[in-house]
Design an enzyme around this catalytic site. Structure first.
Site, PDB file in Angstrom:
ATOM      1  N   ASP A  57      11.149 -29.212   3.625  1.00  0.00           N
ATOM      2  CA  ASP A  57      11.590 -28.589   4.727  1.00  0.00           C
ATOM      3  C   ASP A  57      11.209 -29.800   5.772  1.00  0.00           C
ATOM      4  O   ASP A  57      10.479 -30.782   5.384  1.00  0.00           O
ATOM      5  CB  ASP A  57      10.669 -27.434   5.112  1.00  0.00           C
ATOM      6  CG  ASP A  57      10.835 -26.853   6.367  1.00  0.00           C
ATOM      7  OD1 ASP A  57      11.777 -26.416   6.848  1.00  0.00           O
ATOM      8  OD2 ASP A  57       9.889 -26.645   7.163  1.00  0.00           O
ATOM      9  N   GLY A  85      -8.016  23.508   1.838  1.00  0.00           N
ATOM     10  CA  GLY A  85      -7.263  22.588   2.241  1.00  0.00           C
ATOM     11  C   GLY A  85      -6.659  21.714   0.952  1.00  0.00           C
ATOM     12  O   GLY A  85      -7.192  21.935  -0.024  1.00  0.00           O
ATOM     13  N   GLU A 132       3.020  25.411  -3.596  1.00  0.00           N
ATOM     14  CA  GLU A 132       2.362  26.620  -4.162  1.00  0.00           C
ATOM     15  C   GLU A 132       3.310  27.772  -4.599  1.00  0.00           C
ATOM     16  O   GLU A 132       3.094  28.464  -5.485  1.00  0.00           O
ATOM     17  CB  GLU A 132       1.268  27.044  -3.596  1.00  0.00           C
ATOM     18  CG  GLU A 132       0.095  25.808  -3.396  1.00  0.00           C
ATOM     19  CD  GLU A 132      -1.060  26.252  -2.535  1.00  0.00           C
ATOM     20  OE1 GLU A 132      -1.821  25.359  -2.295  1.00  0.00           O
ATOM     21  OE2 GLU A 132      -1.063  26.981  -1.729  1.00  0.00           O
ATOM     22  N   ASP A 138      10.993 -29.239  10.314  1.00  0.00           N
ATOM     23  CA  ASP A 138      10.134 -28.864  11.315  1.00  0.00           C
ATOM     24  C   ASP A 138       8.668 -28.216  10.799  1.00  0.00           C
ATOM     25  O   ASP A 138       8.671 -27.199   9.862  1.00  0.00           O
ATOM     26  CB  ASP A 138      10.630 -27.956  12.215  1.00  0.00           C
ATOM     27  CG  ASP A 138      11.625 -28.623  12.890  1.00  0.00           C
ATOM     28  OD1 ASP A 138      11.127 -29.425  14.221  1.00  0.00           O
ATOM     29  OD2 ASP A 138      12.754 -28.828  12.551  1.00  0.00           O
ATOM     30  N   LYS A 175       2.066  24.454  13.595  1.00  0.00           N
ATOM     31  CA  LYS A 175       2.650  25.313  12.376  1.00  0.00           C
ATOM     32  C   LYS A 175       3.888  26.083  12.979  1.00  0.00           C
ATOM     33  O   LYS A 175       4.490  26.787  12.144  1.00  0.00           O
ATOM     34  CB  LYS A 175       1.737  26.024  11.902  1.00  0.00           C
ATOM     35  CG  LYS A 175       0.386  25.259  11.160  1.00  0.00           C
ATOM     36  CD  LYS A 175       0.943  24.595   9.964  1.00  0.00           C
ATOM     37  CE  LYS A 175      -0.376  23.870   9.599  1.00  0.00           C
ATOM     38  NZ  LYS A 175       0.116  22.715   8.477  1.00  0.00           N
TER      39      LYS A 175
END
Length: 769
Positions: free
Chosen positions: A532, A54, A414, A534, A312
């Site tokens: 700001d 792997g 590879e 609200d 695959k």
């Protein structure tokens, strides 16, 4: 690789908070994967330890053995995973042989039945097919998810008692997507990275998972500080799913979740490039290479190696090769296809059946086209030793790598690295993650037999100079970002995220900070107050028109505006007419619709954005549709913006509909000058090019004050905080992450703060400053 900083040591330069010294630390690196990177094989009394196959194992092992790892700040390397051998074998056979490894193994021993439901069940019968776009193969069994949760919890239970404060935890792959969240719940300050080695699917696929499962999985992954993927698409799919399912805000792949910054980014895994290059000079590899060339003298070699898995595309690959032989008989007896299938999940019946189907197909092709002296497909079902694999890479004229879906596919890389002569052609599926890096390969649709056949013909006939040119470009790319760089890149970015988290750690306003701010305010000769409306000056109301300013607020604003040193700016998402009606009699600067229009103190209204609103005709019907679908929501139209409010809806339904609306609008507005704003219980659409940050910066530059105070509560106010940086005292009315320097927990704290700043300094305060 950059050394790690202890969380909390890094603070913004010039911050009102005195910076602490940065402390560089040494750390342990803990790799966590489903299984340990080795297995125990028994043949009679003979016991051998075999490295697992792997890409992950190869990648991490190469890094551990590198000079970079040896010389880094990492003091110890540990690898945790499930053992496929007994405790007795571990203690008697494995431990005495671990000296040759560069890490300490931490095994987990699980109940076989639970592990089967976790691994063969949820991991590989639910997540694997779903994430690889095979929804018809997904099995939705609650027992599988229960086992998946149980094994993830076992990992956490094993890890937590051994954790040290400065440990770096790097969790790998889809089997452990709950683990980061489990660790975070017990160790909030832990440094955690997570990397997904398979694709992350689009939201439309991911949403097919049961609600609780997908929510738990995303929350689990978001327990990490850094989430890594192979490609840009996977990152975008993950961020979209987080936005739609969890509702976490994101900005340039930075996600705000549970008062914490989480970064998602792409890190295309590399290979040990030098290892494959050096293998070409190995005498054993050279001998094997010569034997292969002699065996197939006068014939072109096409090579494939893949695990036995439906993702695959092995059957499609064989169909493509069969079509090639049928359509191009001139290549019969002149080419051979060497196909090596690596055993995988032999204990799952579906894989056994798939193996039988593939072997029947190979027999059919060989029976159809073979001659006495030629067999078109050479098939083997086995694990390939590295030297033999390297020899086959070097002798192959063409590498045929055509998965239906693949997170990356290191075989393609590879092959490129092994082709030292630069003679060879890579045919690669456009659906493999590696395709985004290896654009000089011949990219094909793996299900299109004609496309695959044409690519084979083109590869076999490609002139050598073109082969070398393509190969050189890909080799340069792979050598520049090999596995060592991949690991270093991920760990460096993980370090950067921890530093950013430290910078974002908000500081609650306390008496000391208020006193410091009070003194700076009173001593200033020219002030700019950016406020700001609200959620900051007034609490949120059920309907926008109900948020009129009360007597206390109007009195305070008049008092502050009367101070000749002050320039008081109300910078709001409100429409200009509303601000004018409510606040027009007070000598204030008013900024409406996030900067789309403004009125300087005692001036006239000016428009920073085009007044044409024809674009609203496209947006209004979409928002009205969601009004119908979400009781209590409504559309508000302003001069330069249009907004869908959902403050009065059922919280869960309103949130879900807002995610859907944002998703629809983002798709609709691609390649336009419009932008979607995800506000506080409101979704707005406005023209790009103006926001509160742009306007705040402009005002500060024009007024040139020596004291700037900016207070806001919304995501739109973050634009101001970021634009002003350390040039202002910035305060967020919130308990969550913010670019502001300080926070107050409630809107009710804002007016008392402004009142206190307005009070003259006492002699004691003045003397102490």
């Amino acid at each position: 690789m950059a050394p790690f900083l202890k969380p909390g040591n890094a603070v913004p330069k010039n911050s009102p908070v005195p910076p602490q010294s940065e402390v560089y630390i040494m750390a342990r690196l803990i790799i966590i994967s489903n299984r340990l990177p080795f297995s125990v094989d028994r043949e009679g009394d003979q016991v051998t330890i075999r490295q697992s196959s792997g890409g992950l194992v190869s990648a991490i092992k190469s890094y551990f053995e590198s000079d970079t790892a040896q010389n880094s700040h990492i003091t110890e390397k540990l690898w945790m995973g499930v053992a496929d051998f007994s405790k007795e074998d571990f203690e008697q056979e494995v431990v005495p042989k671990l000296d040759k490894y560069d890490f300490t193994a931490v095994p987990l021993f699980t109940d076989k039945t639970v592990y089967k439901d976790y691994y063969n069940g949820f991991s590989n019968s639910t997540l694997w097919p779903l994430f690889h776009y095979f929804p018809s193969l997904v099995e939705y069994q609650s027992d599988y998810f229960d086992a998946y949760t149980k094994v993830n919890a076992m990992f956490a239970e094993t890890l937590l008692p051994m954790l040290k404060p400065d440990d770096i935890i790097w969790i790998h792959d889809y089997q452990l997507m709950l683990l980061p969240g489990m660790i975070r719940a017990q160790q909030p300050k832990a440094t955690i990275g997570f990397f997904l080695h398979i694709p992350f699917p689009s939201y439309e696929i991911f949403r097919m998972m049961p609600t609780d499962w997908k929510m738990n999985i995303l929350r689990g992954v978001l327990g990490a500080d850094l989430v890594g993927f192979h490609t840009y698409d996977y990152v975008e799919h993950f961020v979209q799913s987080v936005r739609m399912v969890v509702g976490a805000d994101s900005n340039f792949r930075s996600i705000q979740y549970q008062n914490r910054l989480v970064k998602a980014d792409l890190f295309p895994i590399g290979i040990d490039y030098k290892k494959f290059q050096h293998a070409a000079k190995d005498p054993e590899v050279q001998q094997l290479r010569d034997e292969v060339q002699q065996n197939f003298a006068g014939k072109k070699i096409i090579f494939s190696v893949d695990r036995l898995d439906y993702t695959k595309g092995l059957m499609d690959r064989l169909n493509g090769f069969e079509y090639f032989l049928t359509e191009h008989p001139e290549w019969q007896d002149r080419v051979v296809f060497v196909l090596n299938v690596v055993p995988s999940r032999d204990d799952i019946q579906a894989y056994t059946r798939r193996k039988r189907t593939i072997e029947e197909k190979i027999s059919g092709i060989n029976g159809k086209f073979s001659s006495i002296s030629w067999q078109p497909v050479i098939y083997r079902y086995m694990h390939l030793p590295f030297n033999e694999l390297s020899a086959l890479y070097q002798t192959a004229d063409v590498a045929l790598i055509t998965p239906l879906r693949d997170g990356m596919n290191l075989v393609a890389k590879e092959y490129i690295a092994s082709t030292v002569s630069q003679k060879g052609v890579l045919i690669l599926s456009e659906l493999a993650g590696a395709a985004s890096e290896l654009s000089e390969a011949l990219l094909v649709n793996p299900t299109d037999v004609k496309d695959v056949s044409n690519a084979i013909v083109r590869a076999l006939n490609m002139p050598v100079p073109e082969q070398k040119q393509r190969m050189a470009l890909m080799q340069k790319r792979l050598s520049d970002y090999d596995v060592i760089n991949w690991v270093n890149d991920f760990l460096d970015q993980l370090n950067n995220v921890k530093t950013e988290q430290a910078k974002q750690q908000t500081k609650l306003m306390d008496d000391k900070i208020v006193e410091q701010m009070h003194q700076a305010y009173q001593k200033a000769k020219k002030r700019c107050l950016l406020l700001d409306y609200d959620g900051t000056l007034v609490p949120f109301a059920r309907l926008p028109q109900e948020a009129m300013p009360g007597k206390d607020l109007l009195g305070l604003l008049k008092k502050m505006a009367a101070d000749k040193k002050n320039n008081v700016v109300i910078i709001s998402g409100r429409e200009g007419d509303t601000l004018e009606n409510w606040l027009g009699k007070v000598p204030l600067t008013l900024v409406a619709e996030h900067g789309a229009s403004f009125k300087m103190k005692e001036g006239d209204w000016q428009f920073a954005a085009p007044v044409s609103d024809t674009w609203k005709e496209e947006i209004r019907p979409v928002m009205q549709t969601f009004v119908t679908r979400c009781v209590g929501s409504f559309v508000e139209e302003k001069t330069n913006t249009i907004a869908w409010h959902y403050r009065n809806t059922h919280p869960d339904l309103g949130f879900v509909r807002s995610r859907e609306l944002i998703n629809n609008l983002n798709q609709l507005l691609q390649n336009t000058l419009l932008q979607v704003i995800d506000g506080n219980k409101v979704v707005e659409v406005r023209m790009s090019g103006f926001d509160k940050g742009v306007m705040a910066r402009k005002l500060v530059q024009e007024l040139d004050p020596d004291f700037v105070l900016c207070i806001g509560d919304d995501t739109t106010d973050e634009d101001m905080f970021k634009a002003l940086g350390d040039k202002a005292y910035t305060i967020k009315v919130s308990h969550g992450p913010t670019a502001a320097q300080f926070t107050v927990l409630s809107q009710q704290n804002v007016l008392p703060l402004l009142e206190e700043l307005s009070q003259p300094l006492t002699k004691k305060q003045y003397a102490g400053s």
